[in-house]
Design a protein around this motif. Structure first.
Motif, short mmCIF file in Angstrom:
data_model
loop_
_atom_site.label_atom_id
_atom_site.label_comp_id
_atom_site.label_asym_id
_atom_site.label_seq_id
_atom_site.Cartn_x
_atom_site.Cartn_y
_atom_site.Cartn_z
N LYS A 198 0.72 -1.12 -0.27
CA LYS A 198 0.10 -0.18 -0.36
C LYS A 198 0.73 1.26 -0.37
O LYS A 198 0.26 2.30 -0.48
N SER A 199 1.44 0.99 1.04
CA SER A 199 2.62 2.37 1.08
C SER A 199 3.09 2.44 -0.37
O SER A 199 3.46 3.81 -0.83
N GLN A 234 1.83 1.78 -2.91
CA GLN A 234 0.83 2.33 -3.96
C GLN A 234 0.62 3.86 -3.86
O GLN A 234 0.26 4.77 -4.80
N LEU A 235 0.64 4.12 -2.05
CA LEU A 235 0.62 5.53 -1.97
C LEU A 235 1.67 6.55 -2.38
O LEU A 235 1.40 7.96 -3.25
N TYR A 236 3.07 6.12 -2.43
CA TYR A 236 3.97 6.93 -3.02
C TYR A 236 3.86 7.17 -4.41
O TYR A 236 3.89 8.28 -4.67
N ALA A 245 0.84 6.75 -5.74
CA ALA A 245 -0.67 8.01 -6.29
C ALA A 245 -0.56 9.86 -5.56
O ALA A 245 -0.74 10.33 -6.05
N ASN A 246 0.88 9.42 -4.27
CA ASN A 246 1.51 11.21 -4.21
C ASN A 246 2.39 11.60 -5.04
O ASN A 246 1.68 12.94 -5.56
N LYS A 247 2.93 10.82 -5.87
CA LYS A 247 3.87 11.44 -7.02
C LYS A 247 2.73 12.09 -7.67
O LYS A 247 2.87 13.41 -8.36
N GLU A 248 1.45 11.38 -8.17
CA GLU A 248 0.81 11.44 -9.39
C GLU A 248 -0.07 12.88 -8.84
O GLU A 248 -0.15 13.52 -9.83
#
Ligand code: ADP
Length: 893
Positions: free
Chosen positions: A239-240, A242-244, A246-249
């Motif tokens: 998840k982290s 994925q989050l990373y 998503a955050n970048k996106e």
């Protein structure tokens, strides 16, 4: 032991006594044989060692047994027993009782009377060897000691046996528990307790079992949890990741958004700039006043649009972290003066006279290095807000030098207003994007809610902090600091002017402000607050006065006063005059006044301009002064084409001046008389003074919107039928209904087309049916005939009767309502409202029911607090109902 001794002594004494008695006869008869027999017999008792009998002369008359050679105690009448070594010696006197003549007559007791009756005839002494007795005593003692010791030993033995039998199982239990605590369940279970503790043994076994099971379960649980945790950690890692991503996106899309905003702003600015450019060219060439006004409006609107786009662009730049600062030479005093002048021209109106003053501490340097555009932006935001939210009083910009070093200056600024203030709970929200304190649709002031966010970011970028203190209804102070660089250039010295002026300034604050500035620049001044005062000062000091300075507030009286004063000063004393005018200035309407004066300054004054005006005082223009009387306002009038609408009186209501002007320019050429009201209240007061043929009503207005204004107008007798046409920016379905329900006749959507507007006016003013339509609207708004009929099964006569009954009662009820309200009697007021509310539900009087409901709820929940408005609405709905009561089209039976 003591008892034993006493017992032996008594026994010896008794034997002695017995012997004394029995030997009496033998002695008196001198029967030696008898005495010997008696002694022998006595010797056989116990341990008697020796018995001696004495005669009355204490001579031994008989003795038996070996004498112990111990001294004989003195022989007396008394019986004695005494111890001597291992012997006990007892003596007893032997008495002779002479026999009485008649022994039966004498008392037996007499024989014991030694004095009278008895004679001592001898003594008897008994020696007893008591060594045996002592032995016996010791034997007894040792026996007892032995028994006592035996008892103790036995006791100790038994106690230890009993204690052993009790503690042993407890020790076992404790051992077993220790094993359990060490999780040695098998060992704990193997420990056996005596049979009488079988219950405890059972419990221990069960406990061991349970603990063993529990441990097994716990171990299994831990294993499971560990496994789960491991799996969770795996998924968290996933998840982290994925989050990373998503955050970048998100960051990327945020950057793209900001980029997009910046691009869009730029794209919009480009054509806007072109519009502005061409507008400026047009402004120069256009001579026709009307067209000039159009072009000015285009310019103004374009500027507002540019400002909004500027805000958005700045915001997006700040969001994207792209705001960079410039470094140039700035003069903070001039900068603040400039901002004041520009903003006051836009924001001050006739009704709003605010003193804009500055207060610079003397140590603030004239020039310094910083980003003048951004600092100007900060001041513009804060001062324009202060101007927007202040109706009277003053706005003061205070600047002090907080700290100074070789390469840094910290300035502390305050923008202090006396405006509406900000409630404490709203202060924290102000620096959040798009937040405004008043978010209602009828909010008084425009704005994007970005100003303070941008201001805060700019201040922070310039190394400062900003904070607010505010008290509602008293005012707000925005305090901020900025870190700037000192300028290398030498600071210009303040030039002294050495002039003498008399000035007229009605505002106290501004008078002091100007006086201070004059003394700063070496100008001696006399401040006057009224016309009479300045004339008298002028008369007194005309010899040394270099100029008079007059403030003209934007009204006719003030302009006339200025005209007269200027002309007086010039004609009488040849003293020139400088004017200070406030926007919106009317000076352009008085060209000669303008030419006559040495200079015309804009208020709030720019220190630089005032200084220059005083430095370069021009000699007075006497010709203009002479001709001043003919200087009347020059307002050009257009020839009006005459149409069939000619002479109609139209009231245009709008809070935006531009819109009102537009309406005037459209309608006046067609011969209509256009009257302007910039608020709902103004419209109502104008309507009370004169009758208009039609009202054009804006919907969104501050304080009282178009719907409310219409309702108030409809309550006036003269305006029950006057056509009211709404001009609305967004006529959505629901809004249209509201417009018509409020009593308006029609609506037009902005931007309004000139032709459509004229047609609408023609339709409502010239066509007969309009009145009827209007009536119908009013009736349906207040009364629902279908509802009234359905309640009484379509029996219109009953419905009408019920309605009339209610309507008849309303005039009195109104009086009661007012009366109870005046006395602030909540209970009684609720009672009356409740009564009307109840009755209105069965009579189709929908509007009355609605308002009664509001009022009743308000009274019950809030009491008399703020009830007046709600009560007035209710009373208005009663009036409205009474006004239409005879217009209801009841069906004929
Ligand atoms: P806007 O562009 O809407 O004025 P701002 O960020 O500049 O946005 O201000 C946000 C809100 O803060 C304003 O709408 C107003 O409610 C409140 N506010 C700002 N300055 C003042 C002031 N001097 N007095 C009272 N309220 C103010």
């Amino acid at each position: 032991m003591h008892d034993l001794n006493t017992q032996v002594e008594n026994k010896v004494q008794n034997i002695t006594n017995q012997l004394a008695i029995t030997s009496e006869y033998a002695i008196t008869t001198s029967n030696k044989q008898l005495i010997s027999q008696l002694l022998e017999h006595a010797l056989s008792y116990g341990n008697i060692n020796n018995i001696t009998v004495f005669n009355h002369k204490k001579e031994v008359i008989s003795e038996i047994g070996p004498a112990a050679h111990i001294p004989t105690p003195p022989l007396s009448a008394l019986a004695q027993t005494q111890r001597s070594g291992t012997f006990l010696v007892s003596t007893q006197a032997i008495y002779h009782n002479p026999l009485p003549i008649d022994s039966s007559l004498s008392s037996p007791l007499d024989s014991y009377n030694p004095k009278i009756q008895r004679n001592i005839i001898g003594w008897i002494k008994v020696e007893t060897n008591i060594s045996q007795l002592d032995i016996a005593k010791y034997q007894l003692f040792f026996l007892l000691l032995f028994l006592f010791s035996l008892f103790n030993v036995l006791n100790a033995f038994i106690t230890s046996r009993v204690a052993g039998s009790l503690t042993h199982p407890i020790e076992k239990v404790s051992l077993s528990l220790r094993k359990l605590t060490k999780s040695q369940y098998a060992a704990a279970k193997s420990i056996k307790l005596p049979s009488q503790y079988s219950e405890i043994q059972k419990d221990l076994l069960e406990l061991a079992e349970r603990l063993e099971n529990h441990k097994k379960e716990l171990t299994a649980g831990i294993e499971q949890s560990t496994e789960d945790m491991r799996r969770n950690m795996d998924s968290m890692e996933e998840k982290s990741a994925q989050l990373y991503i998503a955050n970048k996106e998100a960051m990327e899309s945020n950057r793209l958004k900001s980029q997009f905003l910046a691009n869009i702003s730029h794209e919009v600015r480009t054509p806007l700039n072109a519009i502005l450019g061409y507008t400026k060219i047009l402004q120069k060439n256009i001579k026709d006043n009307q067209n000039k006004l159009y072009v000015d409006t285009i310019e103004q609107s374009t500027n507002s649009l540019l400002a909004i786009i500027g805000d958005i662009l700045d915001f997006s730049k700040i969001e994207a972290g792209k705001l960079s600062l410039d470094h140039s030479l700035i003069n903070i005093r001039e900068l603040v003066d400039d901002v004041y002048q520009i903003l006051s021209a836009n924001l001050l109106t006739n009704d709003k006279q605010i003193d804009l003053v500055t207060d610079f501490s003397p140590d603030v340097p004239q020039t310094m290095i910083g980003d003048s555009i951004r600092i100007r932006q900060v001041f513009t935001n804060l001062i324009s807000n202060a101007l927007k939210f202040t109706n009277k009083g003053s706005i003061k910009t205070k600047v002090i030098l907080s700290s100074k070093s070789k390469d840094q200056l910290t300035l502390s600024f305050q923008v202090i207003d006396t405006g509406i203030g900000i409630p404490e709970d709203k202060i924290n929200q102000l620096f959040k994007p798009f937040s405004q304190v008043d978010t209602s649709t009828t909010r008084k002031f425009g704005g994007t809610g970005l100003g303070l966010v941008i201001t805060k970011k700019l201040v922070e970028q310039m190394g400062g902090v900003i904070n607010i203190s505010s008290v509602p209804k008293i005012g707000s102070t925005f305090h901020f600091t900025l870190k700037l660089k000192p300028s290398n250039k030498p600071q210009p010295k303040q030039e002294k002017l050495e002039k003498f002026i008399v000035f007229l300034e009605p505002s106290n604050t501004y008078r002091h402000y100007l006086s201070n500035y004059f003394s700063e620049i070496g100008v001696e001044s006399i401040a006057c607050s009224g016309v009479e005062q300045i004339i008298s000062k002028l008369n007194q000091h005309h010899n040394k006065v270099d100029a008079i300075l007059l403030n003209i507030i934007p009204n006719k009286q003030s302009t006339n006063d200025a005209k007269e004063l200027a002309s007086y000063a010039i004609k009488q004393f040849n003293i020139p005059c400088i004017l200070m005018i406030q926007p919106p200035g009317q000076i352009n309407h008085y060209p000669k006044l303008k030419t006559m004066c040495s200079d015309v300054l804009l208020k709030p004054i720019s220190h630089k301009h005032l200084f220059n005006a005083l430095k370069n005082i021009q000699p007075p223009n006497a010709i203009a002064a002479a001709d001043l009387t003919s200087d009347s306002p020059t307002i050009e009038k257009q020839p009006l084409p005459v149409t069939h609408l000619t002479g109609l009186k139209i009231l245009a209501v709008d809070d935006t001046q531009v819109n009102l002007q537009l309406l005037t320019h459209w309608l006046t050429p067609h011969g209509l008389n256009v009257f302007l009201a910039n608020s709902g209240r103004k419209a109502i007061s104008m309507a009370k003074e004169q009758q208009f043929d039609l009202i054009l009503m804006d919907i969104q207005m501050p304080e009282m919107d178009g719907l409310e204004t219409t309702q108030h107008l409809r309550a006036l007798d003269a305006y029950k039928e006057t056509p009211i046409v709404a001009l609305t920016a967004h006529a959505l379905g629901s809004e249209q209904d509201n417009i018509l329900a409020s009593g308006m006749n029609a609506y037009l959507t902005k931007p309004v087309d000139e032709l459509i507007l004229l047609n609408t006016i023609e339709k409502w003013c010239l066509r007969k049916e309009s009145a009827q339509e209007h009536i119908n609207t009013q009736v349906t708004q207040a009364f629902d005939i279908n509802k009234a009929l359905s309640i009484v099964s379509q029996k219109s006569d009953i419905a009408k009767e019920m309605f009339e009954m209610l309507a008849d009662s309303l005039a009195d009820e109104k009086k009661l309502l007012r009366h109870h309200f005046e006395l602030q009697d909540t209970e009684k007021l609720i009672h009356v409202v409740h009564r009307i509310h109840g009755a209105s539900k069965y009579t189709g009087t929908i509007e009355l029911t609605r308002h009664a409901g509001f009022l009743e709820t308000h009274l019950k929940e809030l009491g008399m607090e703020d009830v007046e408005g709600v009560l007035n609405d209710f009373l208005d709905s009663i009036d409205m109902l009474l006004a239409i009561r005879h217009l209801i089209p009841w069906p004929q039976e």
